[in-house]
Design a protein around this motif. Structure first.
Motif, PDB file in Angstrom:
ATOM      1  N   ARG A 180       0.831  -1.201   0.000  1.00 48.59           N
ATOM      2  CA  ARG A 180       0.000   0.000   0.000  1.00 48.59           C
ATOM      3  C   ARG A 180       0.870   1.257   0.000  1.00 48.59           C
ATOM      4  NH1 ARG A 180      -2.508  -1.231   4.189  1.00 48.59           N
ATOM      5  NH2 ARG A 180      -4.123  -2.459   3.128  1.00 48.59           N
ATOM      6  N   ALA A 181       1.917   1.258   0.794  1.00 45.46           N
ATOM      7  CA  ALA A 181       2.820   2.404   0.835  1.00 45.46           C
ATOM      8  C   ALA A 181       3.500   2.611  -0.519  1.00 45.46           C
ATOM      9  CB  ALA A 181       3.861   2.212   1.936  1.00 45.46           C
ATOM     10  N   ASN A 182       3.878   1.518  -1.172  1.00 42.54           N
ATOM     11  CA  ASN A 182       4.502   1.627  -2.494  1.00 42.54           C
ATOM     12  C   ASN A 182       3.541   2.227  -3.512  1.00 42.54           C
ATOM     13  OD1 ASN A 182       6.927   0.546  -1.606  1.00 42.54           O
ATOM     14  ND2 ASN A 182       6.415  -1.547  -2.236  1.00 42.54           N
ATOM     15  N   ARG A 183       2.283   1.817  -3.451  1.00 37.36           N
ATOM     16  CA  ARG A 183       1.292   2.379  -4.373  1.00 37.36           C
ATOM     17  C   ARG A 183       1.146   3.886  -4.156  1.00 37.36           C
ATOM     18  NH1 ARG A 183      -1.377  -1.523  -7.150  1.00 37.36           N
ATOM     19  NH2 ARG A 183      -1.838  -3.520  -6.152  1.00 37.36           N
ATOM     20  N   LEU A 184       1.057   4.283  -2.917  1.00 39.32           N
ATOM     21  CA  LEU A 184       0.860   5.705  -2.627  1.00 39.32           C
ATOM     22  C   LEU A 184       2.073   6.526  -3.046  1.00 39.32           C
ATOM     23  CD1 LEU A 184      -0.923   5.433   0.842  1.00 39.32           C
ATOM     24  CD2 LEU A 184      -1.945   5.734  -1.428  1.00 39.32           C
ATOM     25  N   GLU A 185       3.255   5.950  -2.951  1.00 39.73           N
ATOM     26  CA  GLU A 185       4.453   6.647  -3.403  1.00 39.73           C
ATOM     27  C   GLU A 185       4.454   6.794  -4.925  1.00 39.73           C
ATOM     28  OE1 GLU A 185       8.050   8.505  -4.005  1.00 39.73           O
ATOM     29  OE2 GLU A 185       6.683   8.457  -2.288  1.00 39.73           O
ATOM     30  N   VAL A 186       4.031   5.763  -5.646  1.00 43.84           N
ATOM     31  CA  VAL A 186       3.930   5.869  -7.102  1.00 43.84           C
ATOM     32  C   VAL A 186       2.919   6.954  -7.479  1.00 43.84           C
ATOM     33  CG1 VAL A 186       3.190   4.674  -9.206  1.00 43.84           C
ATOM     34  CG2 VAL A 186       4.677   3.513  -7.564  1.00 43.84           C
ATOM     35  N   ALA A 187       1.797   6.994  -6.778  1.00 45.48           N
ATOM     36  CA  ALA A 187       0.790   8.028  -7.047  1.00 45.48           C
ATOM     37  C   ALA A 187       1.369   9.422  -6.827  1.00 45.48           C
ATOM     38  CB  ALA A 187      -0.431   7.808  -6.154  1.00 45.48           C
ATOM     39  N   ARG A 188       2.084   9.600  -5.732  1.00 43.12           N
ATOM     40  CA  ARG A 188       2.692  10.901  -5.437  1.00 43.12           C
ATOM     41  C   ARG A 188       3.692  11.291  -6.517  1.00 43.12           C
ATOM     42  NH1 ARG A 188       7.009  13.127  -4.535  1.00 43.12           N
ATOM     43  NH2 ARG A 188       8.128  11.156  -4.742  1.00 43.12           N
ATOM     44  N   ARG A 189       4.542  10.339  -6.902  1.00 41.05           N
ATOM     45  CA  ARG A 189       5.566  10.630  -7.898  1.00 41.05           C
ATOM     46  C   ARG A 189       4.951  10.931  -9.259  1.00 41.05           C
ATOM     47  NH1 ARG A 189      10.787   6.803  -9.585  1.00 41.05           N
ATOM     48  NH2 ARG A 189      11.742   8.362 -10.976  1.00 41.05           N
ATOM     49  N   ALA A 190       3.905  10.183  -9.635  1.00 35.51           N
ATOM     50  CA  ALA A 190       3.254  10.426 -10.921  1.00 35.51           C
ATOM     51  C   ALA A 190       2.701  11.843 -10.994  1.00 35.51           C
ATOM     52  CB  ALA A 190       2.141   9.405 -11.154  1.00 35.51           C
ATOM     53  N   GLU A 191       2.085  12.294  -9.923  1.00 37.73           N
ATOM     54  CA  GLU A 191       1.531  13.648  -9.907  1.00 37.73           C
ATOM     55  C   GLU A 191       2.624  14.710  -9.880  1.00 37.73           C
ATOM     56  OE1 GLU A 191      -2.850  13.141  -7.895  1.00 37.73           O
ATOM     57  OE2 GLU A 191      -1.144  13.475  -6.554  1.00 37.73           O
ATOM     58  N   ALA A 192       3.710  14.413  -9.192  1.00 38.78           N
ATOM     59  CA  ALA A 192       4.777  15.405  -9.041  1.00 38.78           C
ATOM     60  C   ALA A 192       5.682  15.497 -10.259  1.00 38.78           C
ATOM     61  CB  ALA A 192       5.613  15.086  -7.797  1.00 38.78           C
ATOM     62  N   GLU A 193       5.968  14.341 -10.882  1.00 38.22           N
ATOM     63  CA  GLU A 193       6.984  14.289 -11.932  1.00 38.22           C
ATOM     64  C   GLU A 193       6.441  13.887 -13.296  1.00 38.22           C
ATOM     65  OE1 GLU A 193      10.159  11.676 -10.834  1.00 38.22           O
ATOM     66  OE2 GLU A 193      10.089  12.269  -8.719  1.00 38.22           O
ATOM     67  N   GLY A 194       5.186  13.440 -13.365  1.00 38.95           N
ATOM     68  CA  GLY A 194       4.744  12.756 -14.571  1.00 38.95           C
ATOM     69  C   GLY A 194       5.244  11.320 -14.557  1.00 38.95           C
ATOM     70  N   THR A 195       5.005  10.593 -15.616  1.00 42.00           N
ATOM     71  CA  THR A 195       5.374   9.173 -15.633  1.00 42.00           C
ATOM     72  C   THR A 195       6.400   8.830 -16.708  1.00 42.00           C
ATOM     73  OG1 THR A 195       3.507   8.709 -17.105  1.00 42.00           O
ATOM     74  CG2 THR A 195       3.127   8.461 -14.729  1.00 42.00           C
ATOM     75  N   ALA A 196       6.803   9.815 -17.502  1.00 45.38           N
ATOM     76  CA  ALA A 196       7.703   9.543 -18.628  1.00 45.38           C
ATOM     77  C   ALA A 196       9.001   8.902 -18.144  1.00 45.38           C
ATOM     78  CB  ALA A 196       8.002  10.833 -19.380  1.00 45.38           C
ATOM     79  N   GLY A 197       9.368   7.805 -18.804  1.00 41.03           N
ATOM     80  CA  GLY A 197      10.643   7.163 -18.533  1.00 41.03           C
ATOM     81  C   GLY A 197      10.635   6.162 -17.406  1.00 41.03           C
ATOM     82  N   TRP A 198      10.295   6.592 -16.216  1.00 46.62           N
ATOM     83  CA  TRP A 198      10.483   5.726 -15.054  1.00 46.62           C
ATOM     84  C   TRP A 198       9.378   4.705 -14.852  1.00 46.62           C
ATOM     85  CZ3 TRP A 198       6.952   5.654 -11.049  1.00 46.62           C
ATOM     86  CH2 TRP A 198       6.061   6.733 -10.965  1.00 46.62           C
TER      87      TRP A 198
END
Length: 251
Positions: free
Chosen positions: A117-135
């Protein structure tokens, strides 16, 4: 056609195009409906002021029910891969009378662990902050595809990469938060009384075959199909075998 219509719900972080390898043969057997889930593909997220804005797979399931209502379909066979499987379970909880057969591919009945669950929430945070391109694609490909596919079928790997790269970051974030919030569906599955097939890739590291066996053992009279040389995205890795498996619950 005598069979019930078939609705297939796609995996995260993809859209309905993941069903392309199985689309034609299944459409020969029955009416096939493959919606993009909210926030992914061509389906937008609701406006921020929408009361359904809080991420929940129940909202995704209600989207499917609204689609069935618009199409005037009282009952369908419902199938889902990975996240689509979780939405299938949510719909079974909300409106079991609308489902005449079930296909669960790469899914599980249990809720996330605290770590997952923590990993999912971190991916959500990163997607909103950085976009998803590349990583995001680089992170997801080893999880989505089996080792055999990644080493022997570069065209499948590149197609999955392409689909992941095209998903909106906001939809990726919404889906992760919705999956993180889902509960346990084990008791729900004990009450399923329609034809059910559970499909697993032998090389799936996200939800391994034993997870699929546990799920199939929970559903009365469910059939388990384990596909060799396939990972989490069996419809793209072993389409002919998936068509055969799903066809078993079409009636």
């Amino acid at each position: 056609m005598s069979s019930l219509p078939l609705v297939l719900l796609h995996a995260y972080p993809l859209d309905a195009r993941m069903w392309d390898p199985v689309r034609a043969p299944l459409a020969e057997r029955t009416r096939l409906i493959t919606p993009d889930q909210r926030g992914l593909g061509r389906s937008p997220l609701p406006d921020s002021g929408d009361t359904d804005a809080e991420p929940s797979l129940d909202h995704a399931a209600r989207d499917v029910l609204a689609l069935l209502d618009r199409l005037e379909l009282d009952k369908v066979v419902l199938g889902g891969c990975s996240m689509g499987g979780y939405v299938t379970l949510a719909l079974l909880r909300l409106a079991p009378e609308r489902v005449g057969g079930v296909a669960l591919l790469g899914a599980k009945a249990t809720a996330d662990t605290d770590e997952a669950r923590a990993n999912r929430l971190e991916v959500a945070r990163r997607a909103e902050a950085e976009g998803t391109a590349g990583w995001l694609a680089e992170q997801m490909l080893p999880k989505l595809l089996g080792e055999t596919t990644r080493h022997r079928r570069p065209e499948v790997t590149e197609r999955v990469r392409e689909l992941v790269e095209q998903q909106p970051p906001s939809g990726v974030a919404w889906a992760q938060r919705a999956m993180a919030a889902r509960g346990d569906s084990t008791e729900l599955l004990r009450s399923v009384d329609v034809p059910t097939v559970v499909v697993a890739g032998e090389e799936d590291t996200v939800n391994p075959p034993q997870t699929a066996r546990d799920l199939a053992d929970t559903v009365p009279h469910a059939e388990l199909v384990v596909l060799p040389e396939a990972g989490h995205l069996t419809p793209m890795e072993a389409p002919e075998a998936v068509v055969d498996a799903v066809s078993r619950v079409l009636g």
